[in-house]
Scaffold this motif. Structure first.
Motif, PDB file in Angstrom:
ATOM      1  N   GLY A  49      -7.683   8.564   4.080  1.00 17.79           N
ATOM      2  CA  GLY A  49      -8.130   7.203   3.990  1.00 17.79           C
ATOM      3  C   GLY A  49      -6.606   6.384   4.259  1.00 17.79           C
ATOM      4  N   ILE A  50      -7.683   5.201   5.452  1.00 19.27           N
ATOM      5  CA  ILE A  50      -7.046   4.090   5.818  1.00 19.27           C
ATOM      6  C   ILE A  50      -8.079   2.783   5.492  1.00 19.27           C
ATOM      7  N   THR A  51      -7.413   1.777   4.402  1.00 21.27           N
ATOM      8  CA  THR A  51      -7.981   0.757   3.673  1.00 21.27           C
ATOM      9  C   THR A  51      -7.722  -0.438   3.819  1.00 21.27           C
ATOM     10  N   ASP A  52      -8.130  -1.499   3.196  1.00 17.33           N
ATOM     11  CA  ASP A  52      -7.648  -2.887   3.072  1.00 17.33           C
ATOM     12  C   ASP A  52      -7.794  -3.522   1.696  1.00 17.33           C
ATOM     13  N   VAL A  53      -8.238  -2.422   0.757  1.00 19.72           N
ATOM     14  CA  VAL A  53      -8.015  -3.209  -0.010  1.00 19.72           C
ATOM     15  C   VAL A  53      -6.403  -2.727  -1.115  1.00 19.72           C
ATOM     16  N   ASP A  54      -5.467  -3.547  -2.203  1.00 19.85           N
ATOM     17  CA  ASP A  54      -5.030  -3.312  -2.860  1.00 19.85           C
ATOM     18  C   ASP A  54      -4.912  -2.691  -3.250  1.00 19.85           C
ATOM     19  N   LEU A  55      -3.599  -1.575  -3.699  1.00 17.25           N
ATOM     20  CA  LEU A  55      -3.990   0.292  -3.971  1.00 17.25           C
ATOM     21  C   LEU A  55      -3.302   0.248  -5.210  1.00 17.25           C
ATOM     22  N   PHE A  56      -2.766   1.096  -6.644  1.00 13.75           N
ATOM     23  CA  PHE A  56      -2.422   0.853  -7.474  1.00 13.75           C
ATOM     24  C   PHE A  56      -1.776   2.353  -7.930  1.00 13.75           C
ATOM     25  N   VAL A  57      -1.127   3.073  -9.172  1.00 14.40           N
ATOM     26  CA  VAL A  57      -1.486   4.412  -9.216  1.00 14.40           C
ATOM     27  C   VAL A  57      -0.646   3.375 -10.871  1.00 14.40           C
ATOM     28  N   PRO A  58      -0.836   4.167 -11.364  1.00 17.07           N
ATOM     29  CA  PRO A  58      -0.438   3.630 -13.059  1.00 17.07           C
ATOM     30  C   PRO A  58       1.153   4.039 -13.458  1.00 17.07           C
ATOM     31  N   ASP A  59       2.056   3.803 -13.010  1.00 17.27           N
ATOM     32  CA  ASP A  59       3.097   3.610 -13.099  1.00 17.27           C
ATOM     33  C   ASP A  59       4.270   2.549 -12.114  1.00 17.27           C
ATOM     34  N   SER A  60       2.822   2.135 -10.912  1.00 14.63           N
ATOM     35  CA  SER A  60       3.927   1.519 -10.259  1.00 14.63           C
ATOM     36  C   SER A  60       3.025  -0.544 -10.186  1.00 14.63           C
ATOM     37  N   PRO A  61       3.670  -1.415  -9.708  1.00 12.06           N
ATOM     38  CA  PRO A  61       2.396  -2.486  -9.319  1.00 12.06           C
ATOM     39  C   PRO A  61       1.852  -2.574  -8.709  1.00 12.06           C
ATOM     40  N   PHE A  62       2.549  -1.568  -7.273  1.00  9.72           N
ATOM     41  CA  PHE A  62       1.679  -1.294  -6.245  1.00  9.72           C
ATOM     42  C   PHE A  62       1.848  -0.010  -5.725  1.00  9.72           C
ATOM     43  N   VAL A  63       0.968   0.186  -4.785  1.00 11.43           N
ATOM     44  CA  VAL A  63       1.597   0.495  -4.277  1.00 11.43           C
ATOM     45  C   VAL A  63       1.715   0.781  -2.740  1.00 11.43           C
ATOM     46  N   PHE A  64       2.077   1.367  -1.409  1.00 12.69           N
ATOM     47  CA  PHE A  64       1.161   0.975   0.201  1.00 12.69           C
ATOM     48  C   PHE A  64       0.429   2.117   0.695  1.00 12.69           C
ATOM     49  N   GLY A  65       0.916   3.257  -0.187  1.00  7.34           N
ATOM     50  CA  GLY A  65      -0.202   4.521  -0.316  1.00  7.34           C
ATOM     51  C   GLY A  65       0.184   5.850  -0.835  1.00  7.34           C
ATOM     52  N   GLU A  66      -0.449   6.726  -0.648  1.00  4.80           N
ATOM     53  CA  GLU A  66      -0.413   7.403  -1.984  1.00  4.80           C
ATOM     54  C   GLU A  66      -0.398   8.834  -1.346  1.00  4.80           C
ATOM     55  N   ALA A  67      -0.092  10.201  -1.649  1.00  5.68           N
ATOM     56  CA  ALA A  67      -0.468  11.608  -0.876  1.00  5.68           C
ATOM     57  C   ALA A  67      -0.524  12.530  -2.104  1.00  5.68           C
ATOM     58  N   ASP A  68      -1.434  13.297  -1.947  1.00  3.12           N
ATOM     59  CA  ASP A  68      -1.275  13.919  -3.056  1.00  3.12           C
ATOM     60  C   ASP A  68      -1.378  15.565  -2.624  1.00  3.12           C
ATOM     61  N   ARG A  69      -0.545  16.309  -2.583  1.00  6.96           N
ATOM     62  CA  ARG A  69      -0.200  17.622  -1.366  1.00  6.96           C
ATOM     63  C   ARG A  69      -1.012  18.811  -1.720  1.00  6.96           C
ATOM     64  N   GLU A  70      -1.402  19.184  -3.431  1.00  5.52           N
ATOM     65  CA  GLU A  70      -2.531  19.913  -3.957  1.00  5.52           C
ATOM     66  C   GLU A  70      -3.856  20.038  -2.922  1.00  5.52           C
ATOM     67  N   SER A  71      -4.525  18.230  -3.013  1.00  2.00           N
ATOM     68  CA  SER A  71      -5.615  18.115  -3.004  1.00  2.00           C
ATOM     69  C   SER A  71      -5.572  18.182  -1.837  1.00  2.00           C
ATOM     70  N   HIS A  72      -4.905  17.918  -1.056  1.00  2.00           N
ATOM     71  CA  HIS A  72      -4.470  17.812   0.716  1.00  2.00           C
ATOM     72  C   HIS A  72      -4.969  16.337   1.354  1.00  2.00           C
ATOM     73  N   THR A  73      -4.859  15.227   0.436  1.00  2.00           N
ATOM     74  CA  THR A  73      -5.734  13.450   0.400  1.00  2.00           C
ATOM     75  C   THR A  73      -4.250  13.137   0.505  1.00  2.00           C
ATOM     76  N   ALA A  74      -4.814  11.575   1.593  1.00  4.92           N
ATOM     77  CA  ALA A  74      -3.561  10.812   1.138  1.00  4.92           C
ATOM     78  C   ALA A  74      -4.784   9.518   1.503  1.00  4.92           C
ATOM     79  N   VAL A  75      -3.848   8.520   0.576  1.00  2.93           N
ATOM     80  CA  VAL A  75      -4.821   6.819   1.597  1.00  2.93           C
ATOM     81  C   VAL A  75      -3.821   5.630   1.654  1.00  2.93           C
ATOM     82  N   VAL A  76      -4.278   5.543   2.742  1.00  3.03           N
ATOM     83  CA  VAL A  76      -2.958   3.982   3.208  1.00  3.03           C
ATOM     84  C   VAL A  76      -3.532   2.615   2.988  1.00  3.03           C
ATOM     85  N   SER A  77      -2.981   2.195   2.410  1.00  2.00           N
ATOM     86  CA  SER A  77      -3.492   0.501   2.175  1.00  2.00           C
ATOM     87  C   SER A  77      -3.090  -0.629   3.222  1.00  2.00           C
TER      88      SER A  77
END
Length: 175
Positions: A77-105
């Motif tokens: 997914g390509i998005t324009d919203v501010d992303l986070f994962v719980p252990d970081s103040p923000f991320v530019f993107g995230e990928a999960d190999r197991e589910s074969h999904t990623a997102v970039v902001s």
């Protein structure tokens, strides 16, 4: 070996031409055929965390996963919203190999950049996340696309290509 196919999905309202601008770098640097989805996802209100005023990556990726069609290797997914994962103040993107999904902001990549510099930052992070989907880990070389960027300037320093070590690793993974 059949070519891997990555489905690119607009989430929210990133510029329409942006997804097409990602196809060539993905093919050139990761050997992945990128296909733009006919269906876009609306702004991800379901992923909004009001305490952080940001959007949780995993919630968005859960909505992307069912969009994969037979023959497609992964979805991003390509998005324009501010992303986070719980252990970081923000991320530019995230990928999960197991589910074969990623997102970039684009949200934080826009900082101090517009036009071509912004387009290049986004391409760099999309190629980076595709690398994770293909099995690559972070790289210590600040010029390698697999380097973990923590600032937009880190993205500017990175090349769109893999360093020799990461290129060799990708070749091993593709055997």
């Amino acid at each position: 070996m059949p070519q891997k196919t990555l489905l690119l999905v607009s989430v929210g309202s990133p510029p329409a031409s942006l997804l097409r601008d990602l196809q060539d770098p993905l093919a050139t640097h990761m050997g992945v055929q990128a296909v733009v989805a006919k269906t876009a996802l609306p702004s991800p209100a379901y992923a909004f965390n009001k305490d952080r005023s940001q959007y949780h990556c995993n919630a968005i990726m859960r909505r992307l996963s069912p969009m994969l069609e037979p023959g497609q290797t992964a979805v991003m997914g390509i998005t324009d919203v501010d992303l986070f994962v719980p252990d970081s103040p923000f991320v530019f993107g995230e990928a999960d190999r197991e589910s074969h999904t990623a997102v970039v902001s684009l949200f934080r990549l826009r900082q101090g950049a517009d036009g071509e510099p912004l387009r290049r930052r986004i391409q760099t992070e999309v190629v980076h996340q595709a690398g994770h989907l293909l099995g690559l880990s972070y790289c210590e070389d600040p010029r390698c696309v697999m380097f973990f960027a923590q600032t937009p300037q880190d993205c500017d320093r990175k090349q769109l290509s893999l360093c020799n070590m990461c290129r060799n690793e990708l070749q091993k993974l593709n055997r």
